[in-house]
Design a protein around this motif. Sequence first.
Motif, PDB file in Angstrom:
ATOM      1  N   ILE A   9       0.825  -1.205   0.000  1.00 57.64           N
ATOM      2  CA  ILE A   9       0.000   0.000   0.000  1.00 57.64           C
ATOM      3  C   ILE A   9       0.860   1.256   0.000  1.00 57.64           C
ATOM      4  N   LYS A  29      -5.459   5.621  -0.554  1.00 66.65           N
ATOM      5  CA  LYS A  29      -5.121   4.550   0.386  1.00 66.65           C
ATOM      6  C   LYS A  29      -6.253   4.295   1.375  1.00 66.65           C
ATOM      7  N   THR A  33      -7.886   0.584   1.533  1.00 67.71           N
ATOM      8  CA  THR A  33      -7.809  -0.215   2.757  1.00 67.71           C
ATOM      9  C   THR A  33      -9.184  -0.416   3.390  1.00 67.71           C
ATOM     10  N   HIS A  37     -10.673  -4.090   4.082  1.00 67.29           N
ATOM     11  CA  HIS A  37     -11.087  -4.464   5.425  1.00 67.29           C
ATOM     12  C   HIS A  37     -12.530  -4.958   5.473  1.00 67.29           C
ATOM     13  N   VAL A  82      -3.282  -5.815   4.939  1.00 65.10           N
ATOM     14  CA  VAL A  82      -4.191  -5.104   5.845  1.00 65.10           C
ATOM     15  C   VAL A  82      -4.725  -6.008   6.955  1.00 65.10           C
ATOM     16  N   ARG A 133      -2.471   2.959  10.791  1.00 63.02           N
ATOM     17  CA  ARG A 133      -2.333   1.923   9.764  1.00 63.02           C
ATOM     18  C   ARG A 133      -1.468   0.768  10.245  1.00 63.02           C
ATOM     19  N   GLY A 137      -4.042  -1.774  10.068  1.00 65.63           N
ATOM     20  CA  GLY A 137      -4.009  -2.092   8.645  1.00 65.63           C
ATOM     21  C   GLY A 137      -4.895  -1.213   7.793  1.00 65.63           C
ATOM     22  N   GLU A 138      -5.416  -0.154   8.365  1.00 66.73           N
ATOM     23  CA  GLU A 138      -6.363   0.700   7.652  1.00 66.73           C
ATOM     24  C   GLU A 138      -5.883   2.152   7.696  1.00 66.73           C
TER      25      GLU A 138
END
Length: 272
Positions: A9, A29, A33, A37, A82, A133, A137-138
Motif C-alpha cells: 500500500i 489509500k 484499505t 477491510h 491489511v 495503519r 491495517g487501515e
Amino acid sequence: MLIKEKISIEEFDNKSYQIRLVEPFEEEKAILTHYLHNIHNGVSEYYKKEALTVIKDYIEYKNENQISIVEEEALQQLLFEVENVPFPTSENYSFKFIDLFAGIGGFRLALQNVGGKCVYTSEWNKDAKKTYRENFGEVPFGDITKEQNKNYIPEKFDILCAGFPCQAFSIAGYQKGFADTRGTLFFDIEQIVEKHKPKVVFLENVKNLVSHDNGNTFKTIIETLEQKLGYKTFAKVLNSATHANVPQNRERIFIVALDPNQVKNNTYKLVA
C-alpha cells in the motif's frame, strides 16, 4: 521480460505513479484499505468501485514498468497486508461502528475488544494516520469537515465514537470553545448523527468541557443531542487512574447518547 514483484500500500505514494494519474483520488489509500477491510461483508460496496479503479491504475503502471502482476494477485497481496496487523478485527463481530477523530486508535481498540467491527475511520494528522495503519491495517480518511469524506461513511452502523478535538476547551489552551474552528467540529458530528441515526453516540473530551463558558458549551452539546437529534444522554467525568488500570491521573468527560427508538432499554448509568 516481465518480472514478478511484491506490492505494498505504501507504493501508492510513489511520485512517478502519482504523476502518471490524470485524476488521482485524494484518499486513495483510505478507499483501498477500507474496501479490503470490508471485502467479506456488504460494507465493501461503499468503497468497491473506486478501490478497483485504484488497483487497475496501479497494475497498469506496474506493467508499463515491466513488472508483471494481475488484479487477483494484487488483491491477495494487499489483503494479506491489511489483515496481518497487531490488532485485527474478530471474525465474530456483533456490531459495527465508525471511528472519528481516531488518533492512533484508542476507541477502536476498545470497541474491537468487545466485539465491534470498524467500518469507517477518519483522522487528519499524518503521523497518527501512519500509526493507525500500523496498528489496524487501515488508512483513515482525512478531514471530516469535507463533504466528500463524509460521503464515504456507510449508510448503516450501530455506534459513532469520537474523541473530538479538545484544544478549544482545554484549560491548557485559550478556551475559545465554539469560537475556535476545532470547537465547531462537534457540529460535523451532529450532521453525521442526523443523517445516519446510529443506535449509540459515544463521545469523549477534556474535563473542562463541562465547565467551559460557565457550562454553556456543554449545555449546547447535550441540548443538540437530546432536543434536536432525539437521543437520551448520559455523561460523567471519569479518571483513567481508576478505570484503565494505568498510573495516569487523566480525567475526561464521557458522553453516551442512545436512540430510544433503537435502544429500548435506555436506563443505563455511567458509574464512577
